[in-house]
Enzyme design. Structure first.
Site, PDB file in Angstrom:
ATOM      1  N   GLY A   1      58.514 -36.465  84.099  1.00  0.00           N
ATOM      2  CA  GLY A   1      57.004 -36.905  83.715  1.00  0.00           C
ATOM      3  C   GLY A   1      56.784 -36.965  82.414  1.00  0.00           C
ATOM      4  O   GLY A   1      56.159 -37.929  82.004  1.00  0.00           O
TER       5      GLY A   1
ATOM      6  N   GLY B   1      58.721 -37.878  80.145  1.00  0.00           N
ATOM      7  CA  GLY B   1      59.703 -38.854  79.732  1.00  0.00           C
ATOM      8  C   GLY B   1      61.189 -38.633  79.491  1.00  0.00           C
ATOM      9  O   GLY B   1      62.129 -39.255  79.672  1.00  0.00           O
TER      10      GLY B   1
ATOM     11  N   GLU C   1      51.999 -33.625  88.603  1.00  0.00           N
ATOM     12  CA  GLU C   1      52.705 -33.064  89.747  1.00  0.00           C
ATOM     13  C   GLU C   1      51.935 -33.174  91.089  1.00  0.00           C
ATOM     14  O   GLU C   1      52.581 -33.216  92.292  1.00  0.00           O
ATOM     15  CB  GLU C   1      53.006 -31.603  89.641  1.00  0.00           C
TER      16      GLU C   1
END
Length: 186
Positions: free
Chosen positions: A87, A89, A153
């Site tokens: 998420g 990177g 998420e």
């Protein structure tokens, strides 16, 4: 803010993030999963839990799906897909696993909110979910009612279920066949 107001705002944020996924990214990921001989999923922390949930649904679909770290996870090689979540990177573990998979000849797909990150740059395919992660959860960039990376998420869960529906249609897999693969050891 009341609980109902927080729930309404959180649900709207998740909906907006998933609605912002490019249709070409969704169809490209469907093609990538359908073409893979074997799929191995990985993510850290709560993203890892979402990846485990996706691996389970891929298994229900009849695909050869596994989770990195499980004792039954086979090696990857040509024709296989390492599907990672990063998420923010990149993570050192994700980047390391990408290197191992590439050396073995497997393709790599990365699910992220930060397409300029190290994991995305090393992947063959990027699936962008534009949502707040721990990379932008402080200061003016933090806009979600949810803490830290929870928006990403939560959006992963919904996006993955929609991905499974699209993949099910692509493969012509009936819902009853998926249900028949669900464990009876509960």
């Amino acid at each position: 803010m009341s609980l109902a107001d927080q729930a309404t705002r959180a649900a709207a944020e998740i909906r907006e993030a998933v609605a912002a996924i490019a249709p070409a990214a969704m169809s490209g990921m469907v093609d990538e999963l359908a073409a893979a001989r074997r799929i191995v999923c990985y993510g850290v922390g709560r993203e890892g839990l979402m990846m485990r949930a996706l691996a389970m649904r891929l298994y229900h679909m009849g695909l050869d799906a596994h989770v990195v770290g499980d004792m039954s996870c086979p090696p990857v090689g040509p024709g296989d897909l390492l599907l990672v979540s990063a998420g923010p990177g990149g993570f050192s573990t994700v980047d390391g696993l990408i290197g191992v998979a590439r050396t073995a000849g497997a393709r790599v797909a990365c699910i992220t909110a930060q397409p300029q990150g190290s994991a995305s740059r090393a992947a063959d395919r990027v699936f962008l979910i534009p949502a707040q992660t721990m990379a932008n959860d402080k200061g003016p960039a933090a806009t979600s009612v949810l803490p830290m990376g929870s928006l990403f998420e939560g959006a992963q869960f919904l996006a993955f279920e929609l991905l499974v529906l699209a993949l099910r249609d692509h493969l012509g897999e009936p819902p009853d066949a998926m249900r028949a693969r669900h464990t009876n050891l509960e």
